[in-house]
Design a protein around this motif. Structure first.
Motif, PDB file in Angstrom:
ATOM      1  N   VAL A 121       0.794  -1.222   0.000  1.00  0.00           N
ATOM      2  CA  VAL A 121       0.000   0.000   0.000  1.00  0.00           C
ATOM      3  C   VAL A 121       0.827   1.273   0.000  1.00  0.00           C
ATOM      4  O   VAL A 121       0.274   2.379  -0.080  1.00  0.00           O
ATOM      5  CB  VAL A 121      -0.951   0.040   1.222  1.00  0.00           C
ATOM      6  N   LYS A 122       2.127   1.170   0.092  1.00  0.00           N
ATOM      7  CA  LYS A 122       2.951   2.344   0.365  1.00  0.00           C
ATOM      8  C   LYS A 122       2.872   3.427  -0.694  1.00  0.00           C
ATOM      9  O   LYS A 122       3.177   4.592  -0.414  1.00  0.00           O
ATOM     10  CB  LYS A 122       4.400   1.930   0.602  1.00  0.00           C
ATOM     11  N   ASP A 123       2.493   3.101  -1.896  1.00  0.00           N
ATOM     12  CA  ASP A 123       2.405   4.127  -2.936  1.00  0.00           C
ATOM     13  C   ASP A 123       1.044   4.810  -2.972  1.00  0.00           C
ATOM     14  O   ASP A 123       0.868   5.814  -3.683  1.00  0.00           O
ATOM     15  CB  ASP A 123       2.683   3.507  -4.311  1.00  0.00           C
ATOM     16  N   ARG A 124       0.087   4.299  -2.196  1.00  0.00           N
ATOM     17  CA  ARG A 124      -1.275   4.820  -2.275  1.00  0.00           C
ATOM     18  C   ARG A 124      -1.825   5.285  -0.926  1.00  0.00           C
ATOM     19  O   ARG A 124      -2.816   6.009  -0.887  1.00  0.00           O
ATOM     20  CB  ARG A 124      -2.215   3.759  -2.856  1.00  0.00           C
ATOM     21  N   PHE A 125      -1.233   4.841   0.162  1.00  0.00           N
ATOM     22  CA  PHE A 125      -1.711   5.186   1.495  1.00  0.00           C
ATOM     23  C   PHE A 125      -0.782   6.221   2.123  1.00  0.00           C
ATOM     24  O   PHE A 125       0.440   6.134   1.973  1.00  0.00           O
ATOM     25  CB  PHE A 125      -1.744   3.958   2.398  1.00  0.00           C
ATOM     26  N   THR A 126      -1.384   7.160   2.838  1.00  0.00           N
ATOM     27  CA  THR A 126      -0.610   8.136   3.590  1.00  0.00           C
ATOM     28  C   THR A 126      -1.199   8.268   4.986  1.00  0.00           C
ATOM     29  O   THR A 126      -2.378   8.574   5.124  1.00  0.00           O
ATOM     30  CB  THR A 126      -0.605   9.506   2.909  1.00  0.00           C
ATOM     31  N   ILE A 127      -0.371   8.028   5.979  1.00  0.00           N
ATOM     32  CA  ILE A 127      -0.808   8.162   7.369  1.00  0.00           C
ATOM     33  C   ILE A 127      -0.288   9.486   7.914  1.00  0.00           C
ATOM     34  O   ILE A 127       0.842   9.896   7.614  1.00  0.00           O
ATOM     35  CB  ILE A 127      -0.335   6.960   8.220  1.00  0.00           C
ATOM     36  N   SER A 128      -1.118  10.137   8.699  1.00  0.00           N
ATOM     37  CA  SER A 128      -0.723  11.406   9.309  1.00  0.00           C
ATOM     38  C   SER A 128      -1.483  11.574  10.615  1.00  0.00           C
ATOM     39  O   SER A 128      -2.415  10.812  10.892  1.00  0.00           O
ATOM     40  CB  SER A 128      -1.011  12.581   8.367  1.00  0.00           C
ATOM     41  N   ARG A 129      -1.080  12.555  11.392  1.00  0.00           N
ATOM     42  CA  ARG A 129      -1.792  12.781  12.647  1.00  0.00           C
ATOM     43  C   ARG A 129      -1.791  14.251  12.995  1.00  0.00           C
ATOM     44  O   ARG A 129      -0.881  15.000  12.607  1.00  0.00           O
ATOM     45  CB  ARG A 129      -1.180  11.936  13.768  1.00  0.00           C
TER      46      ARG A 129
END
Length: 124
Positions: free
Chosen positions: A64-72
């Protein structure tokens, strides 16, 4: 106690995007690393992404690393998972989870607190 609540799931056409949110209704999550996992029907829960408590480091599953972005946003007590270019195989229940470790963890059993999950369904 940390009580996590996911939101933002839904029915999305392939190629679209959405943003999942993970908020705490109890204790602040600013001191916790947060992970996102997903579980498709008939499959085991799998790691998707994780972010450390300050938001400086993140980790993604290769799939998923090219399509998912995690942030907070600790001021809002919320962690986000932005998903783009959705595929039918992304269909799953998405869970956020918290742990107090300083190292980003990939295994579900490393996490102490879990939300109830948010359904994401991608149709073609």
């Amino acid at each position: 106690q940390v009580q996590l609540v996911e939101s933002g799931g839904g029915l999305v056409q392939a190629g679209g995007s959405l943003r999942l949110s993970c908020a705490s209704s109890g204790r602040t999550i600013s001191g916790y690393a947060i992970g996102w996992f997903r579980q498709a029907p008939g499959k085991e829960r799998e790691f998707a992404a994780a972010i450390d408590w300050r938001g400086r480091n993140s980790l993604y599953a290769d799939s998923v690393k090219d399509r998912f972005t995690i942030s907070r946003d600790n001021a809002k007590n919320t962690v986000y998972l932005q998903i783009k270019s959705l595929k039918p195989e992304d269909t799953a229940v998405y869970y956020c989870a918290a742990n107090g470790a300083t190292t980003l963890m990939l295994t579900p059993r490393a996490y102490d607190y879990w939300g109830q999950g948010a359904q994401v369904t991608v149709f073609s």
